[in-house]
Design an enzyme around this catalytic site. Structure first.
Site, PDB file in Angstrom:
ATOM      1  N   THR A 227       0.865  -1.183   0.000  1.00 54.52           N
ATOM      2  CA  THR A 227       0.000   0.000   0.000  1.00 54.52           C
ATOM      3  C   THR A 227       0.898   1.228   0.000  1.00 54.52           C
ATOM      4  OG1 THR A 227      -1.605  -1.167   1.390  1.00 54.52           O
ATOM      5  CG2 THR A 227      -1.719   1.229   1.452  1.00 54.52           C
ATOM      6  N   VAL A 256     -12.383  -5.798   0.953  1.00 52.93           N
ATOM      7  CA  VAL A 256     -11.942  -4.418   1.076  1.00 52.93           C
ATOM      8  C   VAL A 256     -11.075  -4.309   2.327  1.00 52.93           C
ATOM      9  CG1 VAL A 256     -12.723  -2.059   1.510  1.00 52.93           C
ATOM     10  CG2 VAL A 256     -13.936  -3.482  -0.152  1.00 52.93           C
ATOM     11  N   GLY A 257      -9.919  -3.679   2.193  1.00 52.17           N
ATOM     12  CA  GLY A 257      -9.030  -3.504   3.332  1.00 52.17           C
ATOM     13  C   GLY A 257      -9.276  -2.179   4.033  1.00 52.17           C
ATOM     14  N   ASP A 258      -8.253  -1.707   4.731  1.00 50.65           N
ATOM     15  CA  ASP A 258      -8.404  -0.468   5.505  1.00 50.65           C
ATOM     16  C   ASP A 258      -8.179   0.795   4.666  1.00 50.65           C
ATOM     17  OD1 ASP A 258      -5.701  -1.225   5.195  1.00 50.65           O
ATOM     18  OD2 ASP A 258      -5.077  -0.022   6.917  1.00 50.65           O
ATOM     19  N   GLY A 279       0.012  -2.593   5.633  1.00 55.31           N
ATOM     20  CA  GLY A 279       0.001  -3.901   6.294  1.00 55.31           C
ATOM     21  C   GLY A 279      -1.401  -4.475   6.319  1.00 55.31           C
ATOM     22  N   GLY A 281      -4.856  -4.823   6.656  1.00 56.59           N
ATOM     23  CA  GLY A 281      -5.913  -3.847   6.878  1.00 56.59           C
ATOM     24  C   GLY A 281      -6.969  -4.294   7.873  1.00 56.59           C
TER      25      GLY A 281
END
Ligand code: GLY
Length: 383
Positions: A227, A256-258, A279, A281
């Site tokens: 990211t 979906v991550g952070d 890292g 999420g």
């Protein structure tokens, strides 16, 4: 300065069949927020200088672009988006934008968010396919719609309507690694046991390139969550932030991550500061890291101490169990309104156990890598 992709970095370190020395690595940046640099060469910066722009280590080579905008009196959001766009466009960074490692179906899905401090506006896109510059798309959501987040095919169609180019985001490199992952994890996506080709399959896929094979083996075994977050404060004290990613490799489509979650992977408050993360999420989402860090700074903590508080909450969620915590890596990054900055990594290492986790900082002179403060003073963590 030579830009090394994470891929090239791994190929080199694996080819040498031993971890390269810190001196050999100095001066080369690996993407994914992980630095290739010796501790001796990482200089702790003076704090509290404006304008200031920081990112994960994979953005070091692009910070000049953002600093130029800040020095000309441009908007802080334009500055941070300009930085991450360079990384999104780079086919050799397989953690962000074009060339990102895909989901389990072989589709690259991008997540991104932006926050503009002066107007306290935000925009985000998640699980968007076929659009390279997810950060600029998130900014377009913020500027041209009455919404904060658009996801999936709606985000793609919105992008096309707004004039973004649709394209295949898989490079030959990322497509082949995805095929190798399929071959390793599915009984069907490989030659049958009756095939004389089976033994030679990986070799034929990568045309006998042992370095490519070694890199593929690594990212198959340890799916990365690379990211790039970027945060800036200008001479006046205005603040903006963005975070953009291709997310967890081999993820379930729609995961979906952070990064696109305002308050987790990205947060900015013009009165206080901004924060971002790289890292795993899922762990950040559970502590609302971005918002937590900014609130800690509002209460008077330094950026580093505020990041440490958020990381402490992540560790607390696992009752300090290092075995469980060792299954992931996580980084928090923050700036405050005075131009101070800091970052905390869960583990001491960056992407390779031999490297110190670090982040990229430009406070007007030149972009450089600065060590993260580490929660655990030992190497660990999957990517
Ligand atoms: N931090 C990026 C992700 O988990 O997708």
């Amino acid at each position: 300065m030579e830009l090394w992709s994470r891929r090239k970095f791994f190929l080199t370190s694996l080819a040498g069949s031993a971890l390269a020395s810190a001196n050999e690595l100095f001066g080369r940046t690996t993407p994914n927020g992980h630095a290739a640099g010796s501790l001796a060469n990482l200089v702790t910066p003076a704090q509290g200088k404006r304008p200031l722009i920081i990112s994960s280590a994979n953005g070091r080579h692009a910070l000049d672009k953002g600093m130029d905008i800040l020095k000309r009196g441009g908007d802080t959001l334009d500055a941070v988006v300009a930085v991450v766009t360079v990384v999104e466009d780079d086919p050799n960074d397989d953690s962000v934008g074009y060339g990102g490692l895909p989901n389990e179906e072989g589709e690259v899905e991008l997540d991104a968010s932006v926050m503009h401090g002066p107007t306290h506006r935000a925009g985000a896109v998640a699980a968007v396919r076929r659009i390279k510059n997810a950060s600029r798309l998130a900014k377009t959501v913020m500027e041209n719609t009455n919404h904060t987040m658009i996801v999936g095919d709606g985000a793609r169609r919105f992008a096309v309507a707004e004039g973004f180019e649709e394209m295949n985001l898989l490079t030959e490199h990322s497509r082949k690694i995805w095929l190798a992952w399929k071959a390793k994890t599915s009984f069907n996506w490989r030659p049958g046991i009756d095939s004389p080709e089976w033994k030679a399959y990986m070799s034929s896929l990568f045309k006998g390139d042992e370095k490519e094979i070694a890199y593929a083996e690594r990212v198959i075994a340890h799916p990365p969550t690379g990211t790039i977050p970027c945060m800036a404060v200008d001479a006046k004290g205005d603040i903006s932030a963005t975070t953009t990613t291709s997310g967890l490799s081999w993820k379930i489509p729609g995961r979906v991550g952070d990064s696109p979650i305002i308050g987790a992977g990205c947060y900015a408050d013009n009165e206080v500061g901004a924060a971002g993360s790289t890292g795993k999420g899922e762990e950040n989402i559970k502590v609302c890291g971005g918002h937590t860090i900014v609130e800690m700074m509002r209460q008077g903590k330094s950026p580093t101490d505020a990041c440490m508080e958020a990381m402490t909450r992540v560790v607390h969620n696992y009752k300090n169990d290092k075995k469980k915590l060792g299954t992931f890596h996580l980084y928090f990054y923050a700036i405050n309104k005075d131009g101070a900055h800091g970052a905390v990594s869960l583990w001491r290492n960056g992407y390779e156990a031999s490297n110190q986790a670090s982040y990229a900082v430009h406070d007007g002179t030149e972009a450089r890598l600065v060590p993260c403060k580490t929660f655990f003073d030992e190497a660990g963590g999957e990517q």
